[in-house]
Design a protein around this motif. Structure first.
Motif, PDB file in Angstrom:
ATOM      1  N   VAL A  26      39.161  40.460  59.705  1.00  0.00           N
ATOM      2  CA  VAL A  26      39.440  41.755  59.079  1.00  0.00           C
ATOM      3  C   VAL A  26      40.331  41.568  57.846  1.00  0.00           C
ATOM      4  O   VAL A  26      40.108  42.189  56.809  1.00  0.00           O
ATOM      5  N   CYS A  27      41.302  40.698  57.954  1.00  0.00           N
ATOM      6  CA  CYS A  27      42.211  40.434  56.834  1.00  0.00           C
ATOM      7  C   CYS A  27      41.443  39.914  55.622  1.00  0.00           C
ATOM      8  O   CYS A  27      41.588  40.438  54.517  1.00  0.00           O
ATOM      9  N   LEU A  28      40.620  38.901  55.831  1.00  0.00           N
ATOM     10  CA  LEU A  28      39.882  38.313  54.715  1.00  0.00           C
ATOM     11  C   LEU A  28      38.839  39.275  54.155  1.00  0.00           C
ATOM     12  O   LEU A  28      38.663  39.355  52.943  1.00  0.00           O
ATOM     13  N   GLU A  29      38.187  40.010  55.020  1.00  0.00           N
ATOM     14  CA  GLU A  29      37.191  40.979  54.551  1.00  0.00           C
ATOM     15  C   GLU A  29      37.835  42.061  53.688  1.00  0.00           C
ATOM     16  O   GLU A  29      37.269  42.487  52.684  1.00  0.00           O
ATOM     17  N   SER A  30      39.043  42.492  54.044  1.00  0.00           N
ATOM     18  CA  SER A  30      39.710  43.536  53.263  1.00  0.00           C
ATOM     19  C   SER A  30      40.162  43.032  51.895  1.00  0.00           C
ATOM     20  O   SER A  30      40.308  43.811  50.962  1.00  0.00           O
ATOM     21  N   ALA A  31      40.362  41.732  51.768  1.00  0.00           N
ATOM     22  CA  ALA A  31      40.825  41.161  50.496  1.00  0.00           C
ATOM     23  C   ALA A  31      39.680  40.681  49.609  1.00  0.00           C
ATOM     24  O   ALA A  31      39.855  40.530  48.407  1.00  0.00           O
ATOM     25  N   ARG A  32      38.518  40.440  50.188  1.00  0.00           N
ATOM     26  CA  ARG A  32      37.408  39.787  49.484  1.00  0.00           C
ATOM     27  C   ARG A  32      37.090  40.405  48.118  1.00  0.00           C
ATOM     28  O   ARG A  32      36.914  39.699  47.130  1.00  0.00           O
ATOM     29  N   ALA A  33      37.021  41.701  48.023  1.00  0.00           N
ATOM     30  CA  ALA A  33      36.653  42.365  46.762  1.00  0.00           C
ATOM     31  C   ALA A  33      37.772  42.301  45.716  1.00  0.00           C
ATOM     32  O   ALA A  33      37.524  42.550  44.547  1.00  0.00           O
ATOM     33  N   LEU A  34      38.966  41.943  46.125  1.00  0.00           N
ATOM     34  CA  LEU A  34      40.117  41.953  45.222  1.00  0.00           C
ATOM     35  C   LEU A  34      40.478  40.584  44.669  1.00  0.00           C
ATOM     36  O   LEU A  34      41.266  40.493  43.729  1.00  0.00           O
ATOM     37  N   VAL A  35      39.935  39.527  45.259  1.00  0.00           N
ATOM     38  CA  VAL A  35      40.324  38.171  44.863  1.00  0.00           C
ATOM     39  C   VAL A  35      39.107  37.348  44.467  1.00  0.00           C
ATOM     40  O   VAL A  35      37.980  37.650  44.842  1.00  0.00           O
ATOM     41  N   ASP A  36      39.375  36.283  43.709  1.00  0.00           N
ATOM     42  CA  ASP A  36      38.316  35.368  43.294  1.00  0.00           C
ATOM     43  C   ASP A  36      38.127  34.225  44.285  1.00  0.00           C
ATOM     44  O   ASP A  36      37.062  33.617  44.338  1.00  0.00           O
ATOM     45  N   ALA A  37      39.169  33.911  45.037  1.00  0.00           N
ATOM     46  CA  ALA A  37      39.107  32.818  46.013  1.00  0.00           C
ATOM     47  C   ALA A  37      40.078  33.110  47.148  1.00  0.00           C
ATOM     48  O   ALA A  37      41.065  33.827  46.967  1.00  0.00           O
ATOM     49  N   MET A  38      39.784  32.531  48.320  1.00  0.00           N
ATOM     50  CA  MET A  38      40.646  32.698  49.489  1.00  0.00           C
ATOM     51  C   MET A  38      40.926  31.333  50.093  1.00  0.00           C
ATOM     52  O   MET A  38      40.007  30.553  50.343  1.00  0.00           O
ATOM     53  N   ILE A  39      42.202  31.045  50.323  1.00  0.00           N
ATOM     54  CA  ILE A  39      42.618  29.804  50.961  1.00  0.00           C
ATOM     55  C   ILE A  39      43.426  30.163  52.194  1.00  0.00           C
ATOM     56  O   ILE A  39      44.339  30.987  52.132  1.00  0.00           O
ATOM     57  N   VAL A  40      43.079  29.532  53.310  1.00  0.00           N
ATOM     58  CA  VAL A  40      43.794  29.743  54.569  1.00  0.00           C
ATOM     59  C   VAL A  40      44.426  28.416  54.974  1.00  0.00           C
ATOM     60  O   VAL A  40      43.733  27.402  55.098  1.00  0.00           O
ATOM     61  N   LEU A  41      45.734  28.410  55.161  1.00  0.00           N
ATOM     62  CA  LEU A  41      46.442  27.240  55.673  1.00  0.00           C
ATOM     63  C   LEU A  41      46.772  27.507  57.131  1.00  0.00           C
ATOM     64  O   LEU A  41      47.546  28.406  57.449  1.00  0.00           O
ATOM     65  N   HIS A  96      34.401  28.589  35.144  1.00  0.00           N
ATOM     66  CA  HIS A  96      35.297  29.726  35.343  1.00  0.00           C
ATOM     67  C   HIS A  96      36.325  29.388  36.413  1.00  0.00           C
ATOM     68  O   HIS A  96      35.968  29.107  37.554  1.00  0.00           O
ATOM     69  N   ALA A  97      37.581  29.381  36.054  1.00  0.00           N
ATOM     70  CA  ALA A  97      38.648  29.153  37.022  1.00  0.00           C
ATOM     71  C   ALA A  97      38.984  30.472  37.707  1.00  0.00           C
ATOM     72  O   ALA A  97      38.962  31.524  37.072  1.00  0.00           O
ATOM     73  N   PRO A  98      39.294  30.430  39.005  1.00  0.00           N
ATOM     74  CA  PRO A  98      39.684  31.667  39.688  1.00  0.00           C
ATOM     75  C   PRO A  98      40.886  32.311  39.013  1.00  0.00           C
ATOM     76  O   PRO A  98      41.800  31.625  38.570  1.00  0.00           O
ATOM     77  N   ARG A  99      40.857  33.617  38.916  1.00  0.00           N
ATOM     78  CA  ARG A  99      41.968  34.339  38.301  1.00  0.00           C
ATOM     79  C   ARG A  99      42.982  34.788  39.333  1.00  0.00           C
ATOM     80  O   ARG A  99      44.156  34.860  39.054  1.00  0.00           O
ATOM     81  N   LEU A 100      42.523  35.124  40.526  1.00  0.00           N
ATOM     82  CA  LEU A 100      43.438  35.552  41.582  1.00  0.00           C
ATOM     83  C   LEU A 100      42.988  34.931  42.899  1.00  0.00           C
ATOM     84  O   LEU A 100      41.847  35.120  43.322  1.00  0.00           O
TER      85      LEU A 100
END
Length: 68
Positions: free
Chosen positions: A25-40, A6-10
């Motif tokens: 707080v930023c990542l926690e608020s987005a967690r339920a809405l995205v399939d993956a999180m990348i921080v640069l 399964h490839a991430p969709r968002l």
């Protein structure tokens, strides 16, 4: 044969520097809405990267390869 992986969709991608006070707080608020999180990270000297990794984000630092 088709891939069953399964490839991430968002994916959330954010560029940060010295954001230890906000990144969790930023990542926690987005967690339920995205399939993956990348921080640069562009050169933080605080705990930004450690907090982002603890929150489940894949982190990259400017000039370096992506790391888990």
């Amino acid at each position: 044969m088709p891939s069953t992986r399964h490839a991430p969709r968002l994916t959330l991608v954010i560029i940060v520097r010295e954001e230890a006070a906000q990144i969790g707080v930023c990542l926690e608020s987005a967690r339920a809405l995205v399939d993956a999180m990348i921080v640069l990270d562009t050169g933080s000297h605080d705990e930004t990267v450690a907090i982002a990794k603890a929150a489940g984000a894949v982190c990259a630092q400017a000039g370096r390869r992506l790391g888990v």
